[in-house]
Design a protein around this motif. Sequence first.
Motif, PDB file in Angstrom:
ATOM      1  N   CYS A  19       7.834  29.816   4.938  1.00  0.00           N
ATOM      2  CA  CYS A  19       7.501  28.529   4.345  1.00  0.00           C
ATOM      3  C   CYS A  19       6.715  28.716   3.051  1.00  0.00           C
ATOM      4  O   CYS A  19       7.023  28.117   2.024  1.00  0.00           O
ATOM      5  CB  CYS A  19       6.706  27.704   5.347  1.00  0.00           C
ATOM      6  N   ALA A  20       5.691  29.567   3.089  1.00  0.00           N
ATOM      7  CA  ALA A  20       4.853  29.785   1.914  1.00  0.00           C
ATOM      8  C   ALA A  20       5.649  30.414   0.782  1.00  0.00           C
ATOM      9  O   ALA A  20       5.493  30.027  -0.395  1.00  0.00           O
ATOM     10  CB  ALA A  20       3.660  30.673   2.283  1.00  0.00           C
ATOM     11  N   ALA A  21       6.521  31.359   1.109  1.00  0.00           N
ATOM     12  CA  ALA A  21       7.304  32.035   0.072  1.00  0.00           C
ATOM     13  C   ALA A  21       8.288  31.075  -0.589  1.00  0.00           C
ATOM     14  O   ALA A  21       8.437  31.071  -1.823  1.00  0.00           O
ATOM     15  CB  ALA A  21       8.046  33.223   0.674  1.00  0.00           C
ATOM     16  N   ALA A  22       8.965  30.267   0.211  1.00  0.00           N
ATOM     17  CA  ALA A  22       9.938  29.331  -0.348  1.00  0.00           C
ATOM     18  C   ALA A  22       9.242  28.283  -1.212  1.00  0.00           C
ATOM     19  O   ALA A  22       9.707  27.964  -2.319  1.00  0.00           O
ATOM     20  CB  ALA A  22      10.723  28.660   0.774  1.00  0.00           C
ATOM     21  N   ALA A  23       8.128  27.733  -0.741  1.00  0.00           N
ATOM     22  CA  ALA A  23       7.399  26.724  -1.514  1.00  0.00           C
ATOM     23  C   ALA A  23       6.886  27.312  -2.819  1.00  0.00           C
ATOM     24  O   ALA A  23       6.965  26.663  -3.881  1.00  0.00           O
ATOM     25  CB  ALA A  23       6.248  26.159  -0.697  1.00  0.00           C
ATOM     26  N   ALA A  24       6.364  28.543  -2.766  1.00  0.00           N
ATOM     27  CA  ALA A  24       5.860  29.185  -3.981  1.00  0.00           C
ATOM     28  C   ALA A  24       6.983  29.426  -4.983  1.00  0.00           C
ATOM     29  O   ALA A  24       6.793  29.266  -6.205  1.00  0.00           O
ATOM     30  CB  ALA A  24       5.166  30.498  -3.627  1.00  0.00           C
ATOM     31  N   ARG A  25       8.140  29.815  -4.496  1.00  0.00           N
ATOM     32  CA  ARG A  25       9.272  30.064  -5.398  1.00  0.00           C
ATOM     33  C   ARG A  25       9.740  28.776  -6.061  1.00  0.00           C
ATOM     34  O   ARG A  25      10.014  28.746  -7.268  1.00  0.00           O
ATOM     35  CB  ARG A  25      10.423  30.704  -4.620  1.00  0.00           C
ATOM     36  N   TYR A  59       1.245  20.628  -2.106  1.00  0.00           N
ATOM     37  CA  TYR A  59      -0.075  21.107  -2.539  1.00  0.00           C
ATOM     38  C   TYR A  59       0.019  22.165  -3.641  1.00  0.00           C
ATOM     39  O   TYR A  59      -1.003  22.730  -4.033  1.00  0.00           O
ATOM     40  CB  TYR A  59      -0.846  21.641  -1.336  1.00  0.00           C
ATOM     41  N   ALA A  60       1.220  22.417  -4.145  1.00  0.00           N
ATOM     42  CA  ALA A  60       1.375  23.383  -5.231  1.00  0.00           C
ATOM     43  C   ALA A  60       0.921  22.761  -6.548  1.00  0.00           C
ATOM     44  O   ALA A  60       1.125  21.567  -6.785  1.00  0.00           O
ATOM     45  CB  ALA A  60       2.834  23.827  -5.326  1.00  0.00           C
ATOM     46  N   PRO A  61       0.305  23.548  -7.425  1.00  0.00           N
ATOM     47  CA  PRO A  61      -0.169  23.024  -8.708  1.00  0.00           C
ATOM     48  C   PRO A  61       0.971  22.882  -9.715  1.00  0.00           C
ATOM     49  O   PRO A  61       1.091  23.635 -10.679  1.00  0.00           O
ATOM     50  CB  PRO A  61      -1.185  24.084  -9.148  1.00  0.00           C
ATOM     51  N   VAL A  62       1.805  21.895  -9.471  1.00  0.00           N
ATOM     52  CA  VAL A  62       2.986  21.638 -10.292  1.00  0.00           C
ATOM     53  C   VAL A  62       2.717  20.419 -11.176  1.00  0.00           C
ATOM     54  O   VAL A  62       2.010  19.495 -10.769  1.00  0.00           O
ATOM     55  CB  VAL A  62       4.219  21.399  -9.382  1.00  0.00           C
ATOM     56  N   ASP A  63       3.296  20.412 -12.363  1.00  0.00           N
ATOM     57  CA  ASP A  63       3.137  19.277 -13.287  1.00  0.00           C
ATOM     58  C   ASP A  63       4.115  18.179 -12.878  1.00  0.00           C
ATOM     59  O   ASP A  63       5.124  17.919 -13.533  1.00  0.00           O
ATOM     60  CB  ASP A  63       3.393  19.750 -14.720  1.00  0.00           C
TER      61      ASP A  63
END
Length: 234
Positions: A19-25, A59-63
């Motif tokens: 989950c963490a890897a896919a979200a980060a990608r 919760y990712a720091p995305v614009d």
Amino acid sequence: MTCAVAIREYRYTDPSHWCAAAAARIAWLLDAAVAERNRASLMLSGGNTPAPVLRALKYAPVDWPKITVSLVDERLVPPDHADSNQRLVTDTLDPEGLGARFLPLYSPAASPQAAAEAATQRLATLPLPLDIVLLGIGDDGHTASLFAGAPEFETALSSDAPICVCVNPPAAPHTRLSLSLRALLAARHPLLLISGARKWSVYQESRRRDDPDKLPVSALLHRATHDIELYWHA
């Protein structure tokens, strides 16, 4: 048949690492698209598999204000229906709450074909090709809502198909709206999220043979024009 582009497989035994890897990608790809073009598009799937990834992506720091979120497929049900993919995306990612633009596939229409045409018109307002399409694989080998045996299947896989098509699955509930194979193949970054031994087996079989009439996802895997990333956990 051998695919001319790479299929990169990322396999995990721990679902939380998957989950963490896919979200980060996904977040990284969105950032890269925004940095290059000042905007990005993210097309999401419904279902249980992507839900934890979407919750993590929230919760990712995305614009987010520079991103348009939409769907790779949708059931022809209102957005408050339990089977609505729009509802699932709202409940997990909540793109509008993050400041993103959300572009639904569903809208009330006189017929399924009219709904597909309206969705195509809305999607045509996005810069094409699409940036990220997040896909799954069904136990029957379907991806998005491209179901073998559907009356619209040949049209959905044709090289001149519209962006969005209506599909009447032979065994699944609800008429669907789905991105066509042409739209999926054009996307810059196709990602597949799958879990469990059964889905892995279907994926492996689809890699071995290009037989969309049996395994629709094989059309994506064997005709891809961009590298595909697959994230799987046991």
